[in-house]
Enzyme design. Structure first.
Site, PDB file in Angstrom:
ATOM      1  N   THR A   1      48.146  -9.814  32.840  1.00 31.01           N
ATOM      2  CA  THR A   1      47.548 -10.118  31.414  1.00 31.01           C
ATOM      3  C   THR A   1      46.293 -11.134  31.925  1.00 31.01           C
ATOM      4  OG1 THR A   1      49.487  -9.762  30.453  1.00 31.01           O
ATOM      5  CG2 THR A   1      47.558 -11.080  29.371  1.00 31.01           C
ATOM      6  N   VAL A   2      46.622 -12.195  32.599  1.00 29.82           N
ATOM      7  CA  VAL A   2      45.592 -13.290  33.026  1.00 29.82           C
ATOM      8  C   VAL A   2      44.400 -12.711  34.139  1.00 29.82           C
ATOM      9  CG1 VAL A   2      45.361 -15.678  33.601  1.00 29.82           C
ATOM     10  CG2 VAL A   2      47.123 -15.062  32.034  1.00 29.82           C
TER      11      VAL A   2
ATOM     12  N   LYS B   1      52.096 -22.296  35.164  1.00 28.64           N
ATOM     13  CA  LYS B   1      52.760 -23.859  34.927  1.00 28.64           C
ATOM     14  C   LYS B   1      53.894 -24.222  35.759  1.00 28.64           C
ATOM     15  CE  LYS B   1      53.420 -20.943  31.476  1.00 28.64           C
ATOM     16  NZ  LYS B   1      52.877 -20.134  30.570  1.00 28.64           N
TER      17      LYS B   1
ATOM     18  N   GLY C   1      46.529 -22.942  27.293  1.00 31.87           N
ATOM     19  CA  GLY C   1      45.870 -21.487  27.458  1.00 31.87           C
ATOM     20  C   GLY C   1      44.225 -21.734  27.598  1.00 31.87           C
TER      21      GLY C   1
ATOM     22  N   GLU D   1      56.083 -15.092  27.268  1.00 36.07           N
ATOM     23  CA  GLU D   1      56.505 -15.294  28.564  1.00 36.07           C
ATOM     24  C   GLU D   1      57.240 -13.767  29.084  1.00 36.07           C
ATOM     25  OE1 GLU D   1      55.530 -17.729  30.821  1.00 36.07           O
ATOM     26  OE2 GLU D   1      54.351 -17.745  28.906  1.00 36.07           O
TER      27      GLU D   1
ATOM     28  N   ASP E   1      58.896 -23.315  28.033  1.00 36.24           N
ATOM     29  CA  ASP E   1      57.683 -22.999  28.403  1.00 36.24           C
ATOM     30  C   ASP E   1      56.756 -24.407  27.910  1.00 36.24           C
ATOM     31  OD1 ASP E   1      55.022 -21.577  28.990  1.00 36.24           O
ATOM     32  OD2 ASP E   1      54.651 -21.910  26.922  1.00 36.24           O
TER      33      ASP E   1
ATOM     34  N   LYS F   1      54.831 -27.584  30.079  1.00 40.02           N
ATOM     35  CA  LYS F   1      53.489 -28.158  29.808  1.00 40.02           C
ATOM     36  C   LYS F   1      53.629 -29.557  29.446  1.00 40.02           C
ATOM     37  CE  LYS F   1      52.043 -23.365  28.286  1.00 40.02           C
ATOM     38  NZ  LYS F   1      52.096 -22.359  26.951  1.00 40.02           N
TER      39      LYS F   1
ATOM     40  N   GLY G   1      46.976 -15.684  25.434  1.00 37.63           N
ATOM     41  CA  GLY G   1      46.255 -14.353  25.383  1.00 37.63           C
ATOM     42  C   GLY G   1      45.285 -14.143  26.429  1.00 37.63           C
TER      43      GLY G   1
END
Ligand code: HSE
Length: 402
Positions: free
Chosen positions: A11-12, A100, A129, A185, A196, A200, A297
């Site tokens: 995705t990223v 992360k 994000g 995730e 998650d 962070k 996203g």
């Protein structure tokens, strides 16, 4: 020309490749020289995808290419990302990541390695994000001590809580929706159990307090217990339920936790809905400052990765100082930190029994019967438990107030 590589075409990673292709001229102008996507590493093949022209399956092809200036990683998990990051930095190739897990566990070590090699290790996309928050903390807010951090740090759960509240949808349905949108995730437990957000807040606290805050030491509660009655009470109180990651300093101790909180309408975090994230920092000189934007996203997260790539190109040969010592910071016990609590007790609890909680503000919610609910003054978890015992009532739920 600055040649760059992307590790991982999920995705990223595919978002990073898309931005570096579609916005190539714009991004290159910002960097001050042409940025060329020379390689994408993935174990898989992508027949028919334009990535085929730059796709490689072997990291050594990338790290041994003397033209490569920056590597951006979006594979997830600590290994092999950590090994790749070390190999790159040892050669003076800057490394940026959205990962992360890698940043929380190995951030201090990789920053030190980057410094030794006059390179950079950047990780803007690992928290919030697409929101720029790491670079502002490192490069803009250099005058302040951060004594308080509160953030909506997980897009999936904020999206879920918003939909459950506004549309009355079930937990399962909204989770499925968030997964389909590419927010969740790989293992959505990491989202809904608060892990998650825990990673962070550990990263933000490590930067704020300049020492390693371990994810394992963060107290974490997720949103799996939140039900429609909680939302009805929140509405009656004029509040919203948000999963917050928070770090606080009090009497020389540092506390870090993730938990659902009732957030009042006067708090800017109240209005942060859907996939949006926000990080509110309190600087001792500046006061409050809040960063807001899309927390998950493809394009949003990739935008933050590309901003790191641009920064690496601009800072070629110069290490940007990031203070994050590898020694662990010992955290205080969150159970000893005083919060105000929203409490639901089973049955009708009379005034005499309620007195065990001190002065409370009772609340009634539409459609919820057979229980007693109220908001307490500040008390510790131990004081709350003692009050429940003294009242003789059974506690259904307690939610902290921010
Ligand atoms: N699952 C994460 C979230 C992705 O929902 O915020 C971005 O870190």
């Amino acid at each position: 020309m600055a040649a760059v590589a992307v590790l991982g075409y999920g995705t990223v990673g595919s978002g990073v490749a898309k931005i570096l292709t579609e916005n190539k001229t714009h991004v290159s102008r910002r960097a001050g020289e042409e940025i060329d996507l020379k390689y994408v590493l993935d174990l898989r093949d992508f027949p028919g995808d334009p990535v085929e022209k730059v796709l490689v399956h072997d990291f050594d092809t990338i790290v041994n290419d003397p033209e490569i200036r920056v590597i951006a990683e979006a594979m997830g998990r600590i290994e092999p990302a950590f090994t790749f990051a070390k190999k790159a930095l040892e050669k003076g190739i800057s490394f940026c990541t959205s990962n992360k897990e890698l940043v929380e566990a190995k951030g201090a070590e990789l920053i030190a390695l980057a410094k030794e090699n006059q390179a950079n290790f950047f990780f803007e996309a690992s928290v919030g994000g697409g929101i720029p928050v790491i670079r502002p903390m490192i490069q803009s807010l250099t005058a302040d001590h951060f004594n308080e951090i509160s953030g909506i740090l997980n897009g999936t759960t904020n999206y879920m809580l918003t939909k459950m509240d506004k549309e009355g949808l079930s937990f399962e349905d909204v989770l499925k929706d968030a997964q389909e949108k590419g927010y969740a995730e790989r293992d959505p437990e990491a989202d809904v159990e608060g892990h998650d957000a825990g990673r962070k807040i550990a990263i933000l606290a490590s930067l704020a307090y300049e020492k390693q805050v371990n994810f394992q030491d963060v107290s974490m509660e997720g949103i799996t217990d939140i039900d429609s009655a909680d939302f009805a009470y929140a509405k009656a109180l004029g509040m919203a339920i948000k999963l917050l990651g928070a770090a606080r300093k009090k009497d020389g101790s540092t506390y870090a936790l993730v938990a659902p909180f009732m957030v009042g309408a006067d708090d800017p975090l109240y209005a942060v809905s859907g996939v949006f994230n926000a990080v509110k920092l309190h600087g001792d000189m500046l006061g409050n400052v809040m960063f807001y934007g899309k927390g998950a996203g493809k394009e949003a997260t990739a935008s933050a990765v590309v901003s790191d790539i641009v920064e690496c190109v601009r800072e070629q040969g110069r290490h940007v100082e990031i203070l994050w010592d590898a020694d662990s910071l010992e955290l205080g016990n969150v159970a000893e930190y005083p919060f105000r609590y929203f409490v639901r007790l089973s049955g009708t609890v009379d005034g005499a029994a309620l007195a065990a909680f001190g002065t409370v503000e009772t609340v009634k919610a539409e459609g919820v019967n057979g229980e007693t609910a109220f908001v307490t003054g500040e008390m510790t978890e131990a004081e709350l438990s003692a009050a429940v015992e003294k009242s003789g009532a059974a506690m259904i739920k307690r939610i902290r107030l921010n």
